[in-house]
Each structure stands twice: as C-alpha cells, then as structure tokens.
Design a protein around this motif. Structure first.
Motif, PDB file in Angstrom:
ATOM      1  N   VAL A  96       0.818  -1.212   0.000  1.00  0.00           N
ATOM      2  CA  VAL A  96       0.000   0.000   0.000  1.00  0.00           C
ATOM      3  C   VAL A  96       0.855   1.266   0.000  1.00  0.00           C
ATOM      4  CG1 VAL A  96      -1.823   1.214   1.218  1.00  0.00           C
ATOM      5  CG2 VAL A  96      -1.781  -1.247   1.248  1.00  0.00           C
TER       6      VAL A  96
ATOM      7  N   ARG B 193      -1.083 -15.843  -4.568  1.00  0.00           N
ATOM      8  CA  ARG B 193      -1.961 -16.998  -4.701  1.00  0.00           C
ATOM      9  C   ARG B 193      -2.917 -17.099  -3.518  1.00  0.00           C
ATOM     10  NH1 ARG B 193       1.548 -21.407  -4.384  1.00  0.00           N
ATOM     11  NH2 ARG B 193       2.798 -20.329  -5.929  1.00  0.00           N
ATOM     12  N   ARG B 194      -2.403 -16.783  -2.337  1.00  0.00           N
ATOM     13  CA  ARG B 194      -3.250 -16.846  -1.136  1.00  0.00           C
ATOM     14  C   ARG B 194      -4.206 -15.672  -1.035  1.00  0.00           C
ATOM     15  NH1 ARG B 194       1.469 -17.990   1.962  1.00  0.00           N
ATOM     16  NH2 ARG B 194       1.378 -15.922   2.877  1.00  0.00           N
ATOM     17  N   GLY B 195      -4.015 -14.677  -1.918  1.00  0.00           N
ATOM     18  CA  GLY B 195      -4.851 -13.480  -1.823  1.00  0.00           C
ATOM     19  C   GLY B 195      -4.352 -12.529  -0.759  1.00  0.00           C
ATOM     20  N   ASP B 196      -3.078 -12.663  -0.390  1.00  0.00           N
ATOM     21  CA  ASP B 196      -2.533 -11.790   0.638  1.00  0.00           C
ATOM     22  C   ASP B 196      -1.553 -10.765   0.079  1.00  0.00           C
ATOM     23  OD1 ASP B 196      -3.832 -12.392   2.984  1.00  0.00           O
ATOM     24  OD2 ASP B 196      -2.618 -14.173   3.349  1.00  0.00           O
ATOM     25  N   MET B 197      -1.494 -10.660  -1.238  1.00  0.00           N
ATOM     26  CA  MET B 197      -0.654  -9.617  -1.837  1.00  0.00           C
ATOM     27  C   MET B 197      -1.322  -9.155  -3.121  1.00  0.00           C
ATOM     28  SD  MET B 197       3.348  -9.731  -3.026  1.00  0.00           S
ATOM     29  CE  MET B 197       4.125  -9.347  -1.457  1.00  0.00           C
ATOM     30  N   MET B 198      -1.241  -7.865  -3.370  1.00  0.00           N
ATOM     31  CA  MET B 198      -1.827  -7.348  -4.603  1.00  0.00           C
ATOM     32  C   MET B 198      -1.112  -7.957  -5.804  1.00  0.00           C
ATOM     33  SD  MET B 198      -2.778  -3.379  -4.019  1.00  0.00           S
ATOM     34  CE  MET B 198      -1.305  -2.945  -3.110  1.00  0.00           C
ATOM     35  N   ASP B 199      -1.885  -8.279  -6.796  1.00  0.00           N
ATOM     36  CA  ASP B 199      -1.373  -8.908  -7.998  1.00  0.00           C
ATOM     37  C   ASP B 199      -0.903  -7.832  -8.984  1.00  0.00           C
ATOM     38  OD1 ASP B 199      -0.763 -10.769  -9.813  1.00  0.00           O
ATOM     39  OD2 ASP B 199      -2.785 -11.579 -10.057  1.00  0.00           O
TER      40      ASP B 199
ATOM     41  N   ASP C 123      -3.781  -5.787 -10.213  1.00  0.00           N
ATOM     42  CA  ASP C 123      -4.288  -4.845  -9.207  1.00  0.00           C
ATOM     43  C   ASP C 123      -3.487  -3.542  -9.232  1.00  0.00           C
ATOM     44  OD1 ASP C 123      -6.094  -6.765  -8.273  1.00  0.00           O
ATOM     45  OD2 ASP C 123      -4.593  -7.642  -6.951  1.00  0.00           O
TER      46      ASP C 123
END
Lengths: 271, 93
Positions: free
Chosen positions: A147, A181-187, A190
């Motif tokens: 962020v 992959r886990r959805g814990d970092m912006m791709d 994004d």
C-alpha cells in the motif's frame, strides 16, 4: 547518434531503485550497449556498493560539477563487462550541491557518448528528486505491491507528468507468487489498475538478489536466477523487444493440485 | 477445514482486498489535493470561457472540490448577470 537518459525513481525508499539501476545497466551492457549509470543520491550513495565498485571511486558527481576533475576522470569503468561505467554520487555533501541545470548538462554530455544513461534517483520528492529527473528523457517507476509503495508511486507519477516526463513505465518489484496466490498480496493486475500506467516488468522477491548485493555482483549476471531472468527480460523490453511476462508461479505441488482441481471443476461445469 | 480448502484453492480473498480498497480511497484524496495556484488558474480559465456566453459576477464566483468516500466532484457556483444577446441569437438561428 545520441543515447537516451532514463531516470529510475519511486518516491518511497527501499523498494529497489538502486538494485534496478545496477541490473538494468549491467544487463544492457551485457547486450553490447554502451551504458553509464549515474548515482544522483548525493549524501547517501549506494549504487557503488551494489555494483561492487566502491573501492575504485576517486572523483564524484559533485567534483565534476565544481570543476575539480573532468567528467571522463570521474567515470568508473566496470571491469566485468565492456562499456559499463558508473558516475558515483558524492557521499559527504548535501543534496543541493548541484542544481537541476547542472545535472541536465552532465546528462547531455553523457548521452553523446553512451546509448543509455541510467539515473538512480534518491527517495523523496524534494531537491534530489528534481535533480535526478532534470536530465532524463524517460522515467521508470519502481514499486513493490504494498500500500505505502504504490501510494508513493502514484504521487511520483503525477510529479513526473508535471515535469513533462509523461508515460513513465512501471516495474513491480519483490512480488511473492505464494502470497498472491493466497490473496494476501496485490497482484500485477491490481497494481496496474490502480496506477494506470504501462508495465515494463515484474521482478519476483528473490533471495539471490540479497546474495548478489552482498557480493557486489548484480544478479543479472546469473540468468539462472529468477530475478536475473526478470531483469534480463526488462532489458530486452527497453531495447524494444516484445518479451512476455515470465511465469511467476513456481510449479509447487499445491499449485499443480489447484490447477488440476480447477480444470476438473470447469469440465464438470461444461458437461 | 472449509476455510483451509478455500485458501488452498485460492478462493478466499485474503488481505489483498483490504489493501486495494484502502489504497483506492487514499489515492482519491491524494489525487484530489489540488494546489491553491492550480485552483486559481482553473477559476481564471472558467471565467474566460463562460464570459464568452454570459456576463458573470466574477466576485461571487466559487469553485471547490467536494470529496465523499471514493468520489469527488468539482462544485462551482457562478452568479450570472445576463446572457449575452448575440450568443442566444446564434444558438437559435
């Protein structure tokens, strides 16, 4: 033919500007280009240690500006690659020791002799940043998928546009496929969606970068490393080649299972 | 257990959604912060353009940026003295 000056900047510190300059500079030289890297981070010079050239500095950027030496004498030649040079920053001076106009003049002279002049910008948006962008024709913005880094990148993009360095290109550094992959970092998508600029490369988070920096050898020398390959790809894109983004997901067991399941699910749906 | 499988197969959103949402919001504010000089020059341009069509009270003119959650709007209050006759005639012909 005159070369072009590219500034590498980010706003936020610690996202990998210097590492990027070292690797792109080395990578371009490995492809036969004449490259000069300029460390514009006066007072906090680092490009020399990342390149492993710290013991060979005699003169620096400020010495050139103040007329203590000729530009040619301040350039350090890298002995590992043909046509790779470094113009180091002064370490014991203030950022206002040079002006944007002086920086511009130095870049103009360097562009006559080199295909690429890569400028390592200091963090921040003050005097040092304005110096770094003064002589640049193009800009690369480095960010990590966090962020704070993306926010600062957005601000920098706005400032680059205000200085008529529009259409900067983005490098997303230190992406971690497992966290994405886990959805814990912006791709990648994004970050691009939010910043709305062109992507020129993605560099995975890689321990080899730290090992390389420890030794003072840019990781791009070893193309078997994932980050080295990623930097090499960016170099080719700078050269105008159309290189697809590398597959970031390493083929772990979980990933293979997931794909298998997804494919199964799709098949069942289709039936 | 279900959650575990959800994460394993990447269906769960994780903290990325929070990052994206917060970032979007903060950027709306960051990008909206126009400098006073910029707002002033916008005002001048507005006056110049609108004056072609109508006579306005430049003293009473107000231009502001309104922000609400993730949207922003340019709100202008421009008192009109009178519409220029020539313009009205041109539009009608």
């Amino acid at each position: 033919m005159a070369g072009k000056a590219i500034v590498v900047t980010s706003g936020k510190g610690g996202v990998g500007k210097t590492t990027t300059v070292a690797n792109l500079g080395t990578g371009l030289a490995l492809m036969g280009r004449r490259v000069c890297m300029v460390d514009a981070d006066i007072g906090l010079r680092n490009l020399d240690v990342v390149m492993g050239l710290e013991n060979r500095i005699v003169y620096d950027l400020v010495d050139v500006v103040e007329g203590h030496c000729k530009l040619r004498n301040a350039l350090i030649k890298d002995k590992r690659v043909e046509n790779l040079f470094l113009l180091p920053a002064a370490q014991t001076r203030e950022k206002d020791a040079i002006t944007p106009q002086q920086m511009k003049e130095i870049c103009e002279v360097l562009k006559e002799e080199f295909d690429y002049v890569l400028i390592d910008s200091p963090a921040g948006i003050e005097h040092g940043f304005r110096n770094a962008i003064a002589g640049a024709d193009e800009a690369l913005v480095v960010t990590t998928p966090e962020v704070s880094a993306v926010r600062d990148a957005d601000r920098i993009i706005g400032m680059l546009e205000a200085h008529e360095l529009g259409a900067p290109k983005l490098i997303i550094n230190r992406i971690r496929p497992d966290m994405v992959r886990r959805g814990d970092m912006m791709d990648i998508e994004d970050v691009i969606e939010i910043l709305a600029i062109t992507l020129i490369g993605v560099v995975p988070d890689d321990q080899d970068v730290i090992v390389a920096t420890n030794k003072g050898e840019p990781v791009v020398f070893d193309r078997r490393t994932r980050s080295g390959q990623a930097y090499h790809n960016i170099v080719r894109r700078l050269e105008g080649e159309d290189v697809p983004l590398m597959q970031l997901d390493n083929d772990g067991l979980v990933e293979r299972l997931r794909r298998l399941f997804n494919r199964d699910a799709r098949r069942r749906k289709a039936q | 257990m279900l959650e575990f499988f959800g994460r394993l197969f990447g269906r769960d959103e994780g903290s990325k959604k929070a990052a994206k949402d917060r970032l979007r919001l903060v950027l709306v504010h960051d990008r909206a912060s126009l400098s006073p000089q910029l707002l002033e020059s916008l005002k001048e341009d507005l006056i110049e353009t609108i004056s072609k069509y109508m006579e306005i009270d430049t003293e009473g003119l107000e231009v502001n940026l309104d922000q609400e959650e993730d949207t922003m709007a340019l709100v202008a209050s421009i008192p009109i003295r009178r519409v220029r006759r020539g313009v009205a005639a041109k539009a009608n012909s």
